[in-house]
Every structure is written in C-alpha cells, then in structure tokens.
Design a protein around this motif. Structure first.
Motif, mmCIF file in Angstrom:
data_model
loop_
_atom_site.group_PDB
_atom_site.id
_atom_site.type_symbol
_atom_site.label_atom_id
_atom_site.label_comp_id
_atom_site.label_asym_id
_atom_site.label_seq_id
_atom_site.Cartn_x
_atom_site.Cartn_y
_atom_site.Cartn_z
ATOM 1 N N SER A 24 0.599 -3.877 6.492
ATOM 2 C CA SER A 24 -0.095 -2.028 5.588
ATOM 3 C C SER A 24 -0.391 -2.178 4.336
ATOM 4 N N VAL A 25 -1.037 -1.772 3.389
ATOM 5 C CA VAL A 25 -1.796 -2.075 1.934
ATOM 6 C C VAL A 25 -2.263 -0.573 2.016
ATOM 7 N N ASN A 26 -1.674 0.136 0.981
ATOM 8 C CA ASN A 26 -2.042 1.592 0.369
ATOM 9 C C ASN A 26 -2.998 2.049 -0.537
ATOM 10 N N ILE A 27 -3.897 2.405 -1.607
ATOM 11 C CA ILE A 27 -4.090 2.576 -2.622
ATOM 12 C C ILE A 27 -2.979 3.656 -3.181
ATOM 13 N N MET A 61 6.469 -21.338 -8.665
ATOM 14 C CA MET A 61 6.246 -19.277 -8.141
ATOM 15 C C MET A 61 6.311 -18.562 -8.993
ATOM 16 N N GLU A 62 5.506 -18.240 -9.299
ATOM 17 C CA GLU A 62 5.643 -16.671 -10.260
ATOM 18 C C GLU A 62 5.882 -15.162 -9.789
ATOM 19 N N THR A 63 6.457 -14.255 -10.074
ATOM 20 C CA THR A 63 6.664 -12.750 -9.909
ATOM 21 C C THR A 63 5.655 -11.709 -10.865
ATOM 22 N N ILE A 64 5.156 -10.901 -9.514
ATOM 23 C CA ILE A 64 4.441 -10.193 -10.322
ATOM 24 C C ILE A 64 4.939 -9.053 -9.940
ATOM 25 N N THR A 65 4.894 -7.430 -10.841
ATOM 26 C CA THR A 65 4.790 -6.663 -10.082
ATOM 27 C C THR A 65 3.304 -5.330 -10.016
ATOM 28 N N GLY A 66 2.516 -4.835 -9.575
ATOM 29 C CA GLY A 66 1.767 -4.206 -9.592
ATOM 30 C C GLY A 66 1.533 -3.201 -9.067
ATOM 31 N N THR A 67 0.616 -2.303 -9.316
ATOM 32 C CA THR A 67 0.857 -0.847 -8.536
ATOM 33 C C THR A 67 -0.936 -1.007 -7.499
ATOM 34 N N ILE A 68 -1.461 -0.780 -6.131
ATOM 35 C CA ILE A 68 -2.570 -1.164 -5.718
ATOM 36 C C ILE A 68 -4.017 0.285 -6.480
ATOM 37 N N GLU A 69 -4.188 -0.108 -6.311
ATOM 38 C CA GLU A 69 -5.634 0.803 -7.394
ATOM 39 C C GLU A 69 -7.334 0.847 -6.777
ATOM 40 N N LYS A 70 -7.107 -0.264 -5.999
ATOM 41 C CA LYS A 70 -8.391 -0.480 -4.843
ATOM 42 C C LYS A 70 -8.290 -1.530 -3.509
ATOM 43 N N ILE A 71 -8.439 -1.285 -2.887
ATOM 44 C CA ILE A 71 -9.013 -2.155 -1.705
ATOM 45 C C ILE A 71 -9.760 -2.659 -1.311
ATOM 46 N N GLY A 95 -1.248 10.834 -2.056
ATOM 47 C CA GLY A 95 -2.602 11.055 -1.666
ATOM 48 C C GLY A 95 -3.795 9.981 -1.197
ATOM 49 N N SER A 96 -3.347 8.766 -1.175
ATOM 50 C CA SER A 96 -3.723 7.920 -1.432
ATOM 51 C C SER A 96 -4.438 7.440 0.303
ATOM 52 N N GLY A 97 -3.912 8.553 0.783
ATOM 53 C CA GLY A 97 -3.852 8.204 2.806
ATOM 54 C C GLY A 97 -2.915 7.693 3.155
ATOM 55 N N LEU A 98 -2.247 7.581 2.997
ATOM 56 C CA LEU A 98 -1.485 6.506 3.425
ATOM 57 C C LEU A 98 -0.576 7.312 4.927
ATOM 58 N N ILE A 99 -0.051 8.882 4.101
ATOM 59 C CA ILE A 99 -0.157 9.831 5.819
ATOM 60 C C ILE A 99 -1.041 10.880 5.381
ATOM 61 N N LYS A 100 -1.302 11.312 7.550
ATOM 62 C CA LYS A 100 -2.300 12.146 7.947
ATOM 63 C C LYS A 100 -1.391 13.299 7.738
ATOM 64 N N GLY A 101 -2.844 13.769 6.735
ATOM 65 C CA GLY A 101 -1.980 15.673 6.277
ATOM 66 C C GLY A 101 -2.070 15.500 5.110
ATOM 67 N N VAL A 102 -1.491 14.123 4.933
ATOM 68 C CA VAL A 102 -1.449 14.935 3.660
ATOM 69 C C VAL A 102 -3.077 13.730 2.412
#
Length: 449
Positions: A52-55, A1-11, A96-103
């Motif tokens: 759930s997942v967001n850029i 089992m491995e562990t990585i840390t990353g930021t969502i760039e594209k779905i 600014g990814s669309g995670l929160i409506k209105g933002v």
C-alpha cells in the motif's frame, strides 16, 4: 545497495494487482544530479513494489539508482520500511492524503490543531477522543477506526514478511493472496505458497520456511519437495516419475532419510495430491491430461470414415503425373494410411520424405474438396510450414483462439474447429497439456503429424 529516505509527494502509477508503483518522493537529503528540476529540487522518482502507498507517507528505501534512457534517474527499490511522520506538517499531509476513510485535508487540519503531537497516540489508543474535534461524530469514528485498523494490518504483515528476508515483490504477492491472515498462514505452513502464489516455487518457499524456523524434516517440507521434483520432471517433458527414483531424489534434495520421503508419499497418495499406479507416480494434472488425450484419440478413431470407395493407387498415380514427382513405396503407403484412417502419426528422420508426403497429401485433399488447416507449436515452426507448403499455417494457440486474459481457448468441444483435415508439424514439441486442448475441439477426417 543504497538507502534513501523520502516522503511520497505524488503517485504516478500503481498496479493494484501486484503492488508495482512509480512515485515522486521528496528526499530528506538532496542527492546531486539524481532529482528533479529547479522547481522540484529534492524530488526523486522511485520504482518498486509496495503493498500500500499513500501521499504523505515517509519511507526508508533500499535499492539502487538507475539512469533510464527515457525517464532519467530512478531509484529502483527492493525493500522499504514505513517511517511514521514526526512533524505536524507531515502528520497533516499523512492524515489528509486519503489514507483513512472519513478523514480529508480539512478534517486532518482540525485533528492536528486539536491534538498536536499526540495525534498518532490518539489514533493508536483512544479513537473515541476524536469526538472532541468539530465535525467528527460517533458514526464517523467507526469508519475511521475500521480504516485505521486495516492500514495497521497491512503494515504489520509487511513488517513481518520483510523481517524474514522476504523481498518486497514477493511480500506484496503474499499479502494480496492472504490479506491480513498472511502471518498465521505462513507460520502454519509456508510451503502452501508454492500452490497459492504465482511465481513462488519450492526453493523460495523453502528459504522462507528456514527463516521461519521450520525443521528440515517437516512433513510439509518433504511433501512440497516431492511435488517440486515431479514438476521439474514435467518441465523436462515427463508426465510421471518412477517411485524409487523420486524417493532417492527427494532424499538427496531435501537431505533427509529415504524413509521420511516414503512416508510423505503415502500421505500425498492418501490425500490424492499425487496418483500412484504400480511403480509410477503422477501429479493429478498430468495423469488426467494423459487420460484425456488417449480418450479423445480413441473417440476420433471411432468416428465413421468419410472417405470411402477410393482407388488410392489411382489417385497417387494421378498426383505423380500431374506434379511430375515420384513417391517411394513407403510414401505411397503413408498416403494410403492417411486417406483411410482417422488419425495418423507420420514419423521419420531428416531426409526420409515427410515434407514431400505432406505436400502430396495436401494436393489430394484439395482435389477431394476438403477443408485443410495447418498448425505448429511455435511461430517459427508455423512460418517454416507456410514457406514449405505455400499455405497459411498458424500456431496451435492461434488456431484454437487462445485468450491470454482468461487463460482459455475459444475453440473447444462446444465450439469445434470447422475443418476436415488438420495437419500438425513438429508434434514432438507439444506438451501433454497443449495436446489435450488440440484433441478436444476436433472432429477430423485425419490428423497428420
């Protein structure tokens, strides 16, 4: 089992039903040979299930690298944990990814510019302060507040589920079923998962219950165990169980006293979750399926016979002469019974002449100008039937026009099969739930098994 840390760039792909996601992430640390090209030096593909997942979101993921022949290296994860962004750039992308409506991106820029590193604290504890930001009015804050709380609930539920060693795949299914009330429902009775969530059986629910601290003598656990045993019997082809055997098996499986299993049985019976008659016990599904099949067969037997005034011995002699065959007395008797009865079971061991008898019946029905259809439970059996008879044979599901999408059959009592004779092969392979569908849409001259 491995562990990585990353930021969502594209779905790349997301299935809203089960949470399956394929995404590109920028890695915190470059992993040689397993990321993108020179222009995407630290981009990696991740594959797994997320509620759930967001850029812009950053995750710590547990899993393993797999070299897909078509798509190259992918990180298949089975557990994940959201890490809130710490840099101002990360916050901008997150909001600014669309995670929160209105933002949107522009609003996110203004919020970050105004509050800086205190942005998350404001969102968590004092949303009213957002009115200090240009373009955000009171009405908009209500939309933002609702969306932010929904995101918090999703995260809260997922963290709770994963903290009890519930895998991401099952956690997503549980959240999709119960939503924000998942925690409360599981604490109340984790065994409800067996009935409510497809793919979760008793053993998985029992493991979850143990992790939640549910006692082994819990009535909910024992009731679920009894139903599990009955379902396992059904998988082996049994419609019911013998009460004393179920009590003994339940005691052994659950490692509890038999008296506790007996008490649970009484509760199940009173709640109509099982049906008991004398020394037998059914799950309602199989009890009513058995009743339904017997009722339909009785209805078929009561239909007026359409073949009348037949000289059956003469017809059999004609058939023998025409096709240069000779039927044994038992075969002749079987043909006679099929012609004169609405429903018939034709049985016998290998080499007893069932195939020859069936071929003879088909020829007789053809001469009587009756519409015949052939079917079998499996594709292989249907193919063998076609080869033997020289006529098209379908699987039962195809014959009844089964729709996988709706889980229903097009052919039913309101839309019956247009056939006068149905010949089914390998009927011993048909389970009771399939048989109820077979008997429902038929108005037959005869069924030969």
């Amino acid at each position: 089992m491995e562990t990585i840390t990353g930021t969502i760039e594209k779905i790349v792909y997301r299935n809203e039903e089960n949470g399956y996601v394929i995404a590109k992430v920028s890695l915190e640390k470059l992993i040689s040979g397993k990321t993108g090209n020179e222009n995407e030096e630290k981009l990696a593909t991740i594959v797994g299930n997320m509620a759930s997942v967001n850029i812009g979101e950053t995750y710590k993921l547990e899993g393993e690298w797999v070299n897909n022949p078509k798509y190259g290296w992918q990180f298949n994860f089975n557990n994940y944990r959201l890490i809130l962004p710490t840099s101002l750039l990360g916050l901008k992308r997150y909001l600014g990814s669309g995670l929160i409506k209105g933002v949107g991106p522009a609003t996110a820029d203004r919020i970050i510019e105004h509050f800086g590193n205190k942005t998350l604290e404001i969102l968590e504890n004092d949303l009213q302060k957002l009115t200090e930001v240009e373009g955000i009015a009171e009405k908009r804050i209500k939309v933002i507040s609702k969306s932010w709380e929904e995101q918090k609930e999703i995260k809260r539920v997922m963290i709770f589920l994963q903290s009890y060693q519930i895998t991401t795949g099952y956690a997503v299914k549980i959240y999709k079923t119960y939503g924000n009330s998942a925690i409360e429902k599981l604490k109340e009775n984790p065994y409800r998962l067996v009935d409510d969530v497809f793919g979760i059986g008793f053993k998985i629910a029992d493991r979850i219950a143990q992790n939640l601290g549910i006692e082994s003598t819990s009535p909910a656990r024992i009731k679920a165990g009894i139903k599990y045993i009955l379902n396992e019997l059904a998988n082996q082809g049994h419609c019911y169980g013998i009460i004393q055997e179920i009590i003994k098996q339940g005691s052994e499986l659950l490692e509890v006293e038999e008296i506790l299993v007996e008490k649970a049985l009484v509760v199940l019976k009173n709640n109509k979750e099982v049906i008991v008659e004398e020394d037998r016990i059914w799950l309602p599904l199989y009890y009513f399926a058995e009743l339904g099949v017997s009722k339909k067969l009785m209805e078929l037997l009561k239909f007026p016979q359409q073949i009348i005034n037949l000289d059956v011995p003469k017809m059999i002699k004609h058939l023998e002469k025409r096709y240069n065959i000779s039927f044994a007395e038992e075969q002749k008797e079987a043909i006679k019974k099929v012609l004169l009865n609405r429903v018939l079971v034709l049985t016998g061991g290998p080499g007893t002449g069932k195939t020859t008898t069936t071929l003879g019946l088909i020829e007789l029905f053809k001469e009587l100008k009756l519409k015949i259809v052939l079917a079998a439970p499996t594709g292989r059996a249907a193919k063998r039937m076609s080869e033997t008879t020289g006529r098209e044979a379908k699987t039962i599901h195809r014959l009844l026009e089964y729709s996988p999408k709706s889980g229903t059959f097009t052919k039913n009592s309101d839309n019956p099969l247009r056939a006068e004779v149905i010949i089914l092969d390998e009927v011993s392979m048909i389970d009771i739930l399939s048989l109820i569908h077979i008997s429902e849409p038929t108005r037959l001259l005869s069924i030969s098994y």
